[in-house]
Every structure is written in C-alpha cells, then in structure tokens.
Design a protein around this motif. Structure first.
Motif, PDB file in Angstrom:
ATOM      1  N   ILE A   1      81.979  40.863  72.015  1.00 37.31           N
ATOM      2  CA  ILE A   1      81.339  39.997  73.009  1.00 37.31           C
ATOM      3  C   ILE A   1      79.811  40.094  72.962  1.00 37.31           C
ATOM      4  N   THR A   2      79.288  41.329  72.940  1.00 35.56           N
ATOM      5  CA  THR A   2      77.828  41.478  73.053  1.00 35.56           C
ATOM      6  C   THR A   2      77.109  41.299  71.717  1.00 35.56           C
ATOM      7  N   VAL A   3      77.809  41.506  70.613  1.00 37.97           N
ATOM      8  CA  VAL A   3      77.164  41.304  69.303  1.00 37.97           C
ATOM      9  C   VAL A   3      77.609  39.974  68.689  1.00 37.97           C
ATOM     10  N   ILE A   4      78.898  39.834  68.417  1.00 37.48           N
ATOM     11  CA  ILE A   4      79.388  38.635  67.717  1.00 37.48           C
ATOM     12  C   ILE A   4      79.320  37.396  68.618  1.00 37.48           C
ATOM     13  N   GLY A   5      79.842  37.522  69.825  1.00 38.27           N
ATOM     14  CA  GLY A   5      79.815  36.391  70.752  1.00 38.27           C
ATOM     15  C   GLY A   5      78.396  35.940  71.054  1.00 38.27           C
ATOM     16  N   GLU A   6      77.515  36.905  71.237  1.00 39.74           N
ATOM     17  CA  GLU A   6      76.118  36.582  71.552  1.00 39.74           C
ATOM     18  C   GLU A   6      75.459  35.842  70.385  1.00 39.74           C
ATOM     19  N   LYS A   7      75.806  36.222  69.161  1.00 35.22           N
ATOM     20  CA  LYS A   7      75.249  35.531  67.981  1.00 35.22           C
ATOM     21  C   LYS A   7      75.701  34.062  67.956  1.00 35.22           C
ATOM     22  N   TYR A   8      76.976  33.839  68.250  1.00 40.96           N
ATOM     23  CA  TYR A   8      77.437  32.449  68.306  1.00 40.96           C
ATOM     24  C   TYR A   8      76.716  31.694  69.420  1.00 40.96           C
ATOM     25  N   ARG A   9      76.506  32.380  70.537  1.00 40.10           N
ATOM     26  CA  ARG A   9      75.884  31.714  71.680  1.00 40.10           C
ATOM     27  C   ARG A   9      74.462  31.247  71.356  1.00 40.10           C
ATOM     28  N   ILE A  10      73.717  32.091  70.625  1.00 41.94           N
ATOM     29  CA  ILE A  10      72.325  31.719  70.323  1.00 41.94           C
ATOM     30  C   ILE A  10      72.181  31.081  68.931  1.00 41.94           C
ATOM     31  N   LEU A  11      73.347  30.767  68.321  1.00 46.03           N
ATOM     32  CA  LEU A  11      73.346  30.094  67.010  1.00 46.03           C
ATOM     33  C   LEU A  11      72.624  30.902  65.925  1.00 46.03           C
ATOM     34  N   ASP A  12      72.849  32.224  65.955  1.00 44.96           N
ATOM     35  CA  ASP A  12      72.257  33.102  64.938  1.00 44.96           C
ATOM     36  C   ASP A  12      73.389  33.608  64.051  1.00 44.96           C
ATOM     37  N   THR A  13      73.458  33.089  62.822  1.00 49.76           N
ATOM     38  CA  THR A  13      74.596  33.470  61.963  1.00 49.76           C
ATOM     39  C   THR A  13      74.309  34.704  61.105  1.00 49.76           C
TER      40      THR A  13
END
Length: 201
Positions: free
Chosen positions: A106-118
C-alpha cells in the motif's frame, strides 16, 4: 515493546506459496476441515517438501492466509480461477495475514501507482525499511541478513504477480485488478487494499 509489534520476520521462510495455497484452497473448497486438508497434504506429500514438519508448518501458513480473507468466495476462486487471477487473490490473502506485506504493497507500490511513478528499485525497498526501523523497535532489532532476505521475498512477490518483469526490473508494470477480487474487497469494506492493485477509483 517487541511483543506489541505488528511486524515479524516470518517472510524469510514463508514466501508467496502460490502452488501450496491453491492446493490447500482446493481441499478446503471441496469440504474438508482444516485438519483433514492438512492430513491429506501430509499423507500424499502434496507440497513436495522433504519433511513432515515443513509440510505441516506451510499448511498452517496457507490456512491462516486463506482464513484471513474471511471470504469463502475468494477461497474458492483461488482453487478454480486461472493462475493470474488466483495469484492476485493469494497476494491479497498474504497482505491480510502479514502486516509487513500489507504496508509495503500500500505505502510503496500503491503510492507509486497513485502518483504515476513507475520507477522501482533498491532505493524504494531501503526507504521502506528505514521508515519501519524508525517506527518499530522490533524491526530495528532485525539483522541485516533478515532484512535482505525479506527484501528479496518482496521483490519475488512482485515478479510472481507481474508487477515486475524480473528481479532486476527497474519499473513497475501497470496491473489490472480482477473483477471478482475488486468486488469482494469492496463488499468486505477493505477498500484500503485496492490501491495495491492499481485500483484508484
């Protein structure tokens, strides 16, 4: 302090276990009790492990993950759906049972999707563990070897679920949550988990 920590180092030996989860889910979905399913797995060495003790331990891990979802529909889906969809549900079960996996997804992978950082790399893993170490004395007491092993397991989980193309990949793939999993997560009022599957709406 250590006793109250939500984190443990069990990942060093518990891994993703897709084949084992599917095997157990099939037996439980067929109507066997937890004890009967475990007995059947030990008797026929369905997990293909060398010792009865290791089979019994992993059977227990699988059962705890399956029951942590508290959802018979998802348990049956692990037994019956195509591998990619079933794996995604296994990942959700793993998140439910293991707080470290939950927080990472949630805090690493989900957050990356949320801010569009692949982008994805060692720095993300290091930052995650640095944060955990600062807020949890138990994690702070883990050896470097334990932390390293857990990082490897987390990366392998991402590869198995096609978030990463390989353990050396430096960017996340776009993932798409299965419709059944999304429906059940929402029905069980567990919406916080959705971001881990790139489900942002």
């Amino acid at each position: 302090m250590k006793l109250s920590s939500p984190y443990n180092g069990a990942l060093t030996r518990e891994q993703f276990l897709f084949y084992e989860m599917r095997t157990m889910a099939k037996l439980v979905a067929a109507g066997l009790t937890d004890e009967e399913a475990t007995e059947a797995i030990i008797k026929d060495n369905l997990f293909q492990y060398p010792t009865e003790k290791s089979i019994k331990n992993l059977a227990g891990v699988c059962l705890k993950r399956l029951h942590s979802m508290n959802d018979d529909c998802l348990m049956e889906a692990i037994a019956k759906l195509p591998a990619d969809a079933a794996k995604q549900i296994c990942l959700y079960a793993m998140m439910k049972k293991n707080r470290l996996v939950w927080d990472f997804m949630i805090t690493v992978i989900g957050e990356k999707y949320r801010i569009l950082d692949t982008s994805f790399g060692k720095v993300d893993l290091n930052t995650f563990f640095m944060r955990l170490t600062e807020q949890d004395d138990n994690v702070a007491s883990w050896s470097d070897a334990t932390v390293q092993k857990i990082k490897q397991v987390l990366v392998r989980i991402l590869v198995e679920n096609e978030y990463l193309d390989s353990t050396r990949a430096d960017h996340l793939n776009p993932v798409l949550i299965g419709s059944l999993l999304e429906e059940r997560i929402r029905a069980n009022d567990d919406n916080a988990a959705l971001i881990a599957f790139n489900c942002l709406s």
